[in-house]
Design an enzyme around this catalytic site. Structure first.
Site, short mmCIF file in Angstrom:
data_model
loop_
_atom_site.label_atom_id
_atom_site.label_comp_id
_atom_site.label_asym_id
_atom_site.label_seq_id
_atom_site.Cartn_x
_atom_site.Cartn_y
_atom_site.Cartn_z
N GLU A 217 0.79 -1.15 0.02
CA GLU A 217 -0.09 -0.11 -0.10
C GLU A 217 1.00 1.27 0.09
O GLU A 217 1.90 1.48 0.70
CB GLU A 217 -0.91 0.02 1.26
N CYS A 226 -6.82 -4.83 1.15
CA CYS A 226 -6.97 -3.59 1.00
C CYS A 226 -8.16 -3.83 -0.08
O CYS A 226 -8.11 -4.23 -1.11
CB CYS A 226 -5.64 -3.23 -0.19
#
Ligand SMILES: N[C@H](CCC[C@H](N)C(=O)O)C(=O)O
Length: 284
Positions: A217, A226
Site C-alpha cells: 500500500e 486492501c
C-alpha cells in the site's frame, strides 16, 4: 490531549478510528497523529488512522490517513468498519446509508447477526476510473493502461492501472507466493510515472471467479488486505479477460476473502466483514 479511539479491522487491515461526532482533533495535527497512533512500539499500532465525521452530503463521512501520515482518498476495508461503527453506535438508524469519502459518496448496506452485531457489510463502491490521467499515471492522456509493459528495476512487468478514487497498479503473476511484493512494491510506489504515488497489487488468477491477491500500500507498505485494491484487481482481471464481468469474484487476500462484483451498472460491489478489536484513550 486525550483522544478516545476504537481499533477495528477488515480482513486484518486495521486502523485507529476516531469518532468526530464525539471528539475534536486539530486539522494541523492529523498527519502527526496518524504517524504516532500507527507506531507499533510507541503508539497503538495500525495501518493508519481513520476519522468518522459528520458529512454535508451523506449520512456519515470517512477520512483515511496512512501509517506515514499521508491522507488517502478512499479505503474499502475502512468503509466496511465505518459502516459497522456508524450503525452500532446509532450515528445512523437504518441498514442502508451513504458514506462520503474524499473521492466520492458510496452506499453501504449492513447485515447483523442475532446479537444485533454487524457481521457483514456490502458497499457499492461506484464505477472504476480507467483514464490514465485520472489514475493518475503519466503517458498519453485519454488512454487506458491495460497489460502495458512497465520497466522497473531490472524487470519488465505488464501492468493494468485502475483508480477506485485512489490509485492502483496491478500485475498478474503465475504464482502469488513468488510475487516481488516487498522488492518492487516500494519502488513502484514512488515511481515518477505515478505523480501521486500508487498502491501496488500482484494477483494470481485461479479461475474465472477466483483470484489470489497481495498488496503493497501507498503510505503503509504490506497490509493484510486492501478493499479498494481488491476492487481494482477484479477490474484489471476483467479487462484482461481473465474473469467474467458480472460474476461474484472471490478475492483471497492475506487476511481473508472479499466478494467483488463488477455489475452491469458499471459499479463495483464489495462484500466482506468488519471487526472491532478494542477501544480506549490515546494520550497524544
Ligand atoms: N487499505 C485501504 C486502501 C488504503 C489506500 C491508501 N494506502 C492510499 O490510497 O494511499 C483499503 O482497504 O482500500
Amino acid at each position: 490531549m486525550k483522544i478516545p479511539f476504537t481499533k477495528m479491522h477488515g480482513l486484518g487491515n486495521n486502523y485507529i478510528y476516531i469518532d468526530l461526532f464525539q471528539t475534536e482533533l486539530p486539522e494541523n495535527r492529523l498527519s502527526e497523529l496518524a504517524i504516532n497512533m500507527s507506531n507499533q512500539n510507541t503508539g497503538i499500532g495500525s495501518d493508519g488512522m481513520i476519522l468518522i465525521h459528520p458529512a454535508e452530503k451523506a449520512d456519515v463521512g470517512m477520512r483515511i490517513f496512512n501509517k506515514d501520515g499521508s491522507e488517502g482518498m478512499n479505503c474499502g476495508n475502512g468503509l466496511r468498519c465505518t459502516a459497522k461503527y456508524a450503525y452500532e453506535t446509532g450515528i445512523v438508524d437504518k441498514k442502508e446509508f451513504t458514506i462520503q469519502t474524499k473521492a466520492n459518496i458510496v452506499r453501504a448496506t449492513v447485515k447483523e447477526n442475532n446479537e444485533q452485531k454487524v457481521n457483514e457489510v456490502t458497499i457499492d463502491m461506484g464505477a472504476p476510473i480507467l483514464q490514465r490521467e485520472q489514475i493518475p499515471m503519466l503517458g498519453e492522456a485519454g488512454t487506458t493502461v491495460i497489460n502495458e509493459p512497465f520497466k522497473v528495476a531490472d524487470k519488465t512487468l505488464h501492468v493494468t492501472a485502475v483508480s477506485m478514487g485512489n490509485p492502483h497498479v496491478i500485475t498478474m503473476v503465475d504464482a502469488i507466493d513468488d510475487a516481488p511484493l516487498t522488492t518492487l512494491g516500494p519502488v513502484i510506489e514512488k515511481d515518477e510515472r505515478f505523480p501521486e504515488g500508487v498502491n501496488t497489487e500482484f494477483i494470481e488468477v485461479v479461475s474465472d471467479e477466483e483470484i489470489h491477491f497481495r498488496v503493497w500500500e501507498r503510505g503503509s507498505g504490506v497490509t493484510e488486505a486492501c478493499g479498494t485494491g481488491a476492487c481494482a484487481a477484479v477490474v484489471a482481471a476483467t479487462l484482461n479477460k481473465k474473469v467474467t464481468k458480472g460474476k461474484k469474484i472471490v478475492v483471497h487476500l492475506a487476511g481473508g476473502d472479499l466478494i467483488i462484483e463488477w455489475r452491469e451498472d458499471d459499479h463495483i460491489w464489495m462484500t466482506g466483514g468488519a471487526e472491532i478489536i478494542a477501544s480506549g484513550i490515546f494520550y497524544a
